[in-house]
Write a protein that holds these residues in place. Structure first.
Motif, PDB file in Angstrom:
ATOM      1  N   ILE A 101       0.871  -1.176   0.000  1.00  0.00           N
ATOM      2  CA  ILE A 101       0.000   0.000   0.000  1.00  0.00           C
ATOM      3  C   ILE A 101       0.903   1.220   0.000  1.00  0.00           C
ATOM      4  O   ILE A 101       1.755   1.367   0.888  1.00  0.00           O
ATOM      5  N   ASP A 132      -5.368   7.766   5.648  1.00  0.00           N
ATOM      6  CA  ASP A 132      -6.212   7.361   4.511  1.00  0.00           C
ATOM      7  C   ASP A 132      -5.552   6.251   3.704  1.00  0.00           C
ATOM      8  O   ASP A 132      -6.232   5.412   3.106  1.00  0.00           O
ATOM      9  N   ARG A 135      -6.629   2.985   5.075  1.00  0.00           N
ATOM     10  CA  ARG A 135      -8.067   2.896   5.349  1.00  0.00           C
ATOM     11  C   ARG A 135      -8.624   1.518   5.027  1.00  0.00           C
ATOM     12  O   ARG A 135      -9.520   1.012   5.711  1.00  0.00           O
ATOM     13  N   GLU A 136      -8.092   0.857   3.995  1.00  0.00           N
ATOM     14  CA  GLU A 136      -8.615  -0.457   3.607  1.00  0.00           C
ATOM     15  C   GLU A 136      -8.397  -1.514   4.693  1.00  0.00           C
ATOM     16  O   GLU A 136      -9.010  -2.583   4.660  1.00  0.00           O
ATOM     17  N   ASN A 138      -9.246  -0.963   7.706  1.00  0.00           N
ATOM     18  CA  ASN A 138     -10.234  -0.548   8.713  1.00  0.00           C
ATOM     19  C   ASN A 138      -9.584   0.164   9.900  1.00  0.00           C
ATOM     20  O   ASN A 138     -10.035   0.044  11.048  1.00  0.00           O
TER      21      ASN A 138
END
Length: 335
Positions: A101, A132, A135-136, A138
């Motif tokens: 990421i 952000d 964010r994936e 959670n």
């Protein structure tokens, strides 16, 4: 178990700004191990962080990145979080071959702002942009601000500097910055100190700031020169006990924010619109921005210059010392 490697190679402020991501990952993900890869020069910033299980470092002379990556390949990470996003971080991700990421550095938007003064930057702090990025997973912002952990052995006795610091409140003025166009001239800092004759003022800076500090300390005996005397953590331990911190757009501004100090933040050629102003919890102390917002030449760089490209240095020279003093006194009066 999840095993996550974060990348942020430099510098002081940028690494401190990643601390909410580290903390939120560690506290919000079950059974997770957090590792961090950075340059050897900056490892001490992370060594005392209780949310990091292991710090890995590289150095071009003693620990080449290629050699370090070979060792990292044995760690069997489940995820790489790239918060640096440059050629070196791309190399690490490619060599590890795992899910990655990556942070969006918004280089185009920064270029438009510095070159053409076209503002396409999001009205969002870089910490929120870092969060952000994950964010994936959670991950949610816990609104606890930044972290900076000072090892107990580096918490200095203030009487080493001056006996008066044991029973009087004091101001810290961080006079340094990596780039000259981020620093107030020594003459203006001296003027500010002279306008605060009743307040003890501790000057913080590196060895390269000693000459400027010698000029500033002639403002009066309320000025205490600590420049070049202590390591990063020791200097941070002084900041931690200040009633208010005056700082330029530098790493120590972010350290002051991590230590939850009220801040008077002074800006020269860079601008808060880049999203790197003091980041404090919503229920924490306040900060005041001091800048010259009407200059059409600002920002001239996203980082800084050794001297003003225009030759006038109006971004700092036009700042009013009385305004800075007023901001400091306002914090002192309300805390």
């Amino acid at each position: 178990m999840q095993k996550i490697l974060l990348l942020r190679f430099s510098s002081i402020g940028d690494i401190v700004l990643t601390s909410p991501v580290v903390r939120c990952l560690k506290t919000q993900l079950p059974n997770v191990e957090i590792h961090f890869l950075t340059k050897k020069t900056f490892a001490s910033i992370l060594d005392a962080n209780p949310y990091i299980d292991q710090v890995h470092t590289f150095d071009k002379d003693t620990q080449p990145l290629k050699q370090v990556v070979k060792a990292l390949q044995k760690e069997q990470y489940t995820l790489l979080i790239d918060l640096h996003k440059n050629l070196r971080s791309w190399y690490v991700a490619r060599q590890l071959g795992i899910k990655t990421i990556a942070f969006n550095k918004l280089n185009l938007q920064k270029w438009l702002l510095t070159q053409f003064k076209i503002d396409k930057m999001p009205h969002l702090h870089i910490v929120d942009r870092y969060l952000d990025t994950v964010r994936e997973l959670n991950i949610k912002n816990d609104d606890k601000g930044l972290d900076y952990h000072i090892p107990p052995q580096d918490y200095i006795d203030l009487t080493i500097l001056d006996q008066r610091l044991t029973d009087q409140t004091f101001i810290v003025f961080v006079i340094g910055a990596a780039h000259a166009t981020k620093r107030l001239p020594a003459s203006k800092i001296k003027s500010i100190c002279k306008m605060l004759p009743k307040e003890l003022i501790v000057l913080i800076g590196g060895k390269g700031d000693r000459e400027a500090a010698q000029i500033i300390e002639t403002a009066g005996n309320q000025v205490i020169n600590a420049c070049g005397q202590f390591n990063l953590h020791q200097s941070a331990s002084i900041v931690d006990r200040a009633k208010v911190v005056i700082a330029h757009d530098t790493g120590f501004m972010h350290i002051a924010a991590a230590l939850k100090r009220p801040i008077v933040s002074i800006w020269g050629n860079t601008v808060p619109k880049f999203g790197m102003y003091p980041y404090l919890p919503s229920n924490g102390p306040k900060f005041t921005i001091i800048e010259q917002p009407t200059l059409t030449c600002r920002p001239c760089s996203k980082i800084g210059h050794p001297q003003c490209p225009k030759g006038h240095f109006n971004c700092m020279n036009q700042l009013d010392e009385a305004t800075i003093v007023e901001a400091v006194l306002d914090i002192l009066d309300n805390n």
